[in-house]
Design a protein around this motif. Structure first.
Motif, PDB file in Angstrom:
ATOM      1  N   ASP A   1       0.818  -1.209   0.000  1.00 12.29           N
ATOM      2  CA  ASP A   1       0.000   0.000   0.000  1.00 12.29           C
ATOM      3  C   ASP A   1       0.846   1.250   0.000  1.00 12.29           C
ATOM      4  O   ASP A   1       2.055   1.219   0.224  1.00 12.29           O
ATOM      5  CB  ASP A   1      -0.963   0.019   1.194  1.00 12.29           C
ATOM      6  CG  ASP A   1      -0.250   0.020   2.547  1.00 12.29           C
ATOM      7  OD1 ASP A   1       0.988   0.186   2.573  1.00 12.29           O
ATOM      8  OD2 ASP A   1      -0.919  -0.135   3.569  1.00 12.29           O
TER       9      ASP A   1
ATOM     10  N   TYR B   1      -4.849   6.583   1.580  1.00  9.64           N
ATOM     11  CA  TYR B   1      -4.365   5.217   1.476  1.00  9.64           C
ATOM     12  C   TYR B   1      -4.733   4.659   0.103  1.00  9.64           C
ATOM     13  O   TYR B   1      -5.872   4.801  -0.342  1.00  9.64           O
ATOM     14  CB  TYR B   1      -4.973   4.332   2.570  1.00  9.64           C
ATOM     15  CG  TYR B   1      -4.755   4.881   3.958  1.00  9.64           C
ATOM     16  CD1 TYR B   1      -3.584   4.618   4.648  1.00  9.64           C
ATOM     17  CD2 TYR B   1      -5.715   5.694   4.555  1.00  9.64           C
ATOM     18  CE1 TYR B   1      -3.377   5.140   5.907  1.00  9.64           C
ATOM     19  CE2 TYR B   1      -5.514   6.224   5.812  1.00  9.64           C
ATOM     20  CZ  TYR B   1      -4.345   5.944   6.487  1.00  9.64           C
ATOM     21  OH  TYR B   1      -4.139   6.482   7.730  1.00  9.64           O
TER      22      TYR B   1
ATOM     23  N   GLY C   1      -6.752  -3.594  -4.968  1.00  9.73           N
ATOM     24  CA  GLY C   1      -8.062  -4.027  -4.520  1.00  9.73           C
ATOM     25  C   GLY C   1      -8.613  -5.212  -5.277  1.00  9.73           C
ATOM     26  O   GLY C   1      -9.749  -5.619  -5.064  1.00  9.73           O
TER      27      GLY C   1
ATOM     28  N   ARG D   1      -7.897   0.226  -4.301  1.00 12.11           N
ATOM     29  CA  ARG D   1      -8.830   0.775  -3.314  1.00 12.11           C
ATOM     30  C   ARG D   1      -8.234   2.069  -2.773  1.00 12.11           C
ATOM     31  O   ARG D   1      -7.086   2.081  -2.319  1.00 12.11           O
ATOM     32  CB  ARG D   1      -9.077  -0.216  -2.185  1.00 12.11           C
ATOM     33  CG  ARG D   1      -9.945  -1.398  -2.597  1.00 12.11           C
ATOM     34  CD  ARG D   1     -10.315  -2.257  -1.408  1.00 12.11           C
ATOM     35  NE  ARG D   1      -9.150  -2.974  -0.884  1.00 12.11           N
ATOM     36  CZ  ARG D   1      -8.852  -3.062   0.398  1.00 12.11           C
ATOM     37  NH1 ARG D   1      -9.586  -2.455   1.305  1.00 12.11           N
ATOM     38  NH2 ARG D   1      -7.791  -3.745   0.790  1.00 12.11           N
ATOM     39  N   VAL D   2      -8.995   3.116  -2.823  1.00 10.78           N
ATOM     40  CA  VAL D   2      -8.543   4.428  -2.375  1.00 10.78           C
ATOM     41  C   VAL D   2      -9.393   4.851  -1.191  1.00 10.78           C
ATOM     42  O   VAL D   2     -10.624   4.738  -1.235  1.00 10.78           O
ATOM     43  CB  VAL D   2      -8.676   5.476  -3.502  1.00 10.78           C
ATOM     44  CG1 VAL D   2      -8.031   6.795  -3.070  1.00 10.78           C
ATOM     45  CG2 VAL D   2      -8.056   4.967  -4.800  1.00 10.78           C
ATOM     46  N   GLU D   3      -8.738   5.325  -0.144  1.00 12.14           N
ATOM     47  CA  GLU D   3      -9.457   5.835   1.027  1.00 12.14           C
ATOM     48  C   GLU D   3      -8.831   7.155   1.450  1.00 12.14           C
ATOM     49  O   GLU D   3      -7.617   7.234   1.639  1.00 12.14           O
ATOM     50  CB  GLU D   3      -9.415   4.838   2.186  1.00 12.14           C
ATOM     51  CG  GLU D   3     -10.216   5.298   3.390  1.00 12.14           C
ATOM     52  CD  GLU D   3     -10.258   4.249   4.500  1.00 12.14           C
ATOM     53  OE1 GLU D   3     -11.158   4.309   5.342  1.00 12.14           O
ATOM     54  OE2 GLU D   3      -9.369   3.366   4.513  1.00 12.14           O
TER      55      GLU D   3
ATOM     56  N   PRO E   1     -15.039   8.822   5.828  1.00 12.46           N
ATOM     57  CA  PRO E   1     -13.975   8.655   4.822  1.00 12.46           C
ATOM     58  C   PRO E   1     -14.560   8.638   3.415  1.00 12.46           C
ATOM     59  O   PRO E   1     -15.697   8.223   3.194  1.00 12.46           O
ATOM     60  CB  PRO E   1     -13.366   7.296   5.183  1.00 12.46           C
ATOM     61  CG  PRO E   1     -13.771   7.034   6.596  1.00 12.46           C
ATOM     62  CD  PRO E   1     -15.102   7.694   6.762  1.00 12.46           C
TER      63      PRO E   1
ATOM     64  N   ARG F   1     -14.219   6.930  -0.141  1.00  8.15           N
ATOM     65  CA  ARG F   1     -13.654   5.699  -0.692  1.00  8.15           C
ATOM     66  C   ARG F   1     -13.987   5.580  -2.170  1.00  8.15           C
ATOM     67  O   ARG F   1     -15.037   6.038  -2.624  1.00  8.15           O
ATOM     68  CB  ARG F   1     -14.182   4.472   0.061  1.00  8.15           C
ATOM     69  CG  ARG F   1     -13.776   4.434   1.533  1.00  8.15           C
ATOM     70  CD  ARG F   1     -14.216   3.138   2.184  1.00  8.15           C
ATOM     71  NE  ARG F   1     -13.744   3.028   3.554  1.00  8.15           N
ATOM     72  CZ  ARG F   1     -14.445   3.399   4.609  1.00  8.15           C
ATOM     73  NH1 ARG F   1     -15.662   3.915   4.452  1.00  8.15           N
ATOM     74  NH2 ARG F   1     -13.948   3.260   5.821  1.00  8.15           N
TER      75      ARG F   1
ATOM     76  N   ARG G   1     -12.803   3.083  -6.013  1.00  8.66           N
ATOM     77  CA  ARG G   1     -11.996   2.094  -6.721  1.00  8.66           C
ATOM     78  C   ARG G   1     -11.567   2.724  -8.026  1.00  8.66           C
ATOM     79  O   ARG G   1     -12.373   3.357  -8.718  1.00  8.66           O
ATOM     80  CB  ARG G   1     -12.802   0.810  -6.983  1.00  8.66           C
ATOM     81  CG  ARG G   1     -12.911  -0.101  -5.787  1.00  8.66           C
ATOM     82  CD  ARG G   1     -14.013  -1.146  -5.971  1.00  8.66           C
ATOM     83  NE  ARG G   1     -13.910  -1.870  -7.223  1.00  8.66           N
ATOM     84  CZ  ARG G   1     -13.186  -2.972  -7.412  1.00  8.66           C
ATOM     85  NH1 ARG G   1     -12.459  -3.455  -6.404  1.00  8.66           N
ATOM     86  NH2 ARG G   1     -13.176  -3.585  -8.571  1.00  8.66           N
TER      87      ARG G   1
END
Length: 299
Positions: free
Chosen positions: A139, A230, A234, A240-242, A254, A256, A258
């Motif tokens: 990550d 982050y 994924g 995966r984006v957060e 948060p 979130r 993709r």
């Protein structure tokens, strides 16, 4: 004996120095089940050359997460990562040093990991590549809070993702160097590095103002301070984006998403890609390479 039974076992010098017993066990188990050619590189250049010149042998890295990342990066730079089947026997002085390998599915312990090399099967995994040709297996974290929670190796600053790793902290990748033969020299070198540290140009700790874009769509802009970003594989060719927005009073949920491509830009920021900290930078883009590499894992 088939090509699958022919192994090139590259033993990282740090593993040899910090846990010789696990290295010996791995060699014994691998040697009992396959034809093994041992390679004992003394530094990153020899490490890379051994992998590139492996021929028909399957490469097996015995070492910690940094050794694994160095191997993946070397094969990526040679543009042979997609066709290679990489195996790893995690050996590190602390659990945090082999955490990435464990998260990828490699068994703990020299015996179990070596048996997985012999009896397991290659599995295709997604890979993240940045715009400087650095690779990420686990990550990306902004700010670069690491396993120790303090990002104290941020001073490394060289390289991008795994592509910039040229050795372990403190010059230990050389294995058997002058500092090892003369402990007093290592102490002097450490003192010089400490006295020579310059103030960082990175933004002070606290919320950052960053623009985060996922496949061209802006998730947060510079007017919204964020506590953290982050990015991690994924599955299915997506990351995966957060994004954790900074909150004042009421908690903000948060954000979130993709995406196949993620771009972060703004004032100088540092980031952690797997075990390596890079920065400060003004912008970085990460793209997912679907099933971009193969790792031998238990069946």
């Amino acid at each position: 004996m088939s090509a699958r039974d022919q192994l090139l076992v590259v033993i990282d010098p740090v593993a040899r120095r910090t846990d010789g017993e696990s290295v010996r066990i791995a060699k014994d188990v691998l040697g009992a089940g396959a034809g093994v050619k041992l390679c004992l590189p003394e530094g990153p250049e020899e490490f890379t050359k051994a992998l590139v010149r492996r021929g028909a042998r399957r490469p097996v890295v015995v070492g910690d997460d940094r050794a694994l990342l160095r191997a993946v990066s070397a094969l990526h730079r040679e543009r042979v990562l997609g066709s290679a089947v990489l195996s790893v026997v995690p050996v590190g002085q602390a659990a945090a040093a082999v955490r990435l390998a464990r998260e990828l599915g490699v068994p703990a312990g020299a015996v179990a990991a070596a048996r997985a090399v012999l009896e397991g099967a290659p599995r295709r995994l997604d890979l993240i590549v940045d715009d400087r040709d650095g690779v990420v297996l686990g990550d990306v974290r902004i700010p670069p809070v690491g396993p120790g929670g303090d990002g104290r190796d941020a001073g490394g600053g060289a390289g991008t993702g795994a592509g910039g790793d040229t050795g372990h902290a403190g010059g230990s990748a050389g294995g058997g160097g002058a500092g090892e033969r003369h402990p007093w020299l290592r102490t002097c070198q450490s003192l010089v590095r400490t006295l020579g540290v310059r103030p960082s140009r990175a933004a002070p700790a606290g919320p950052s103002r960053l623009r985060v874009e996922a496949d061209g769509v802006t998730l947060v802009d510079l007017d919204q301070p964020v506590e953290g970003v982050y990015v991690r594989p994924g599955g299915g060719g997506f990351a995966r984006v957060e994004v954790l927005p900074a909150s004042v009073g009421a908690q903000i949920a948060p954000v979130r998403a993709r995406a196949r491509s993620v771009t972060v830009s703004g004032p100088d920021f540092r980031y952690r890609a797997d075990t390596l900290v890079t920065g400060p930078v003004r912008s970085r883009t990460w793209q997912v390479r679907a099933q971009g590499w193969r790792l031998t894992l238990p069946r």
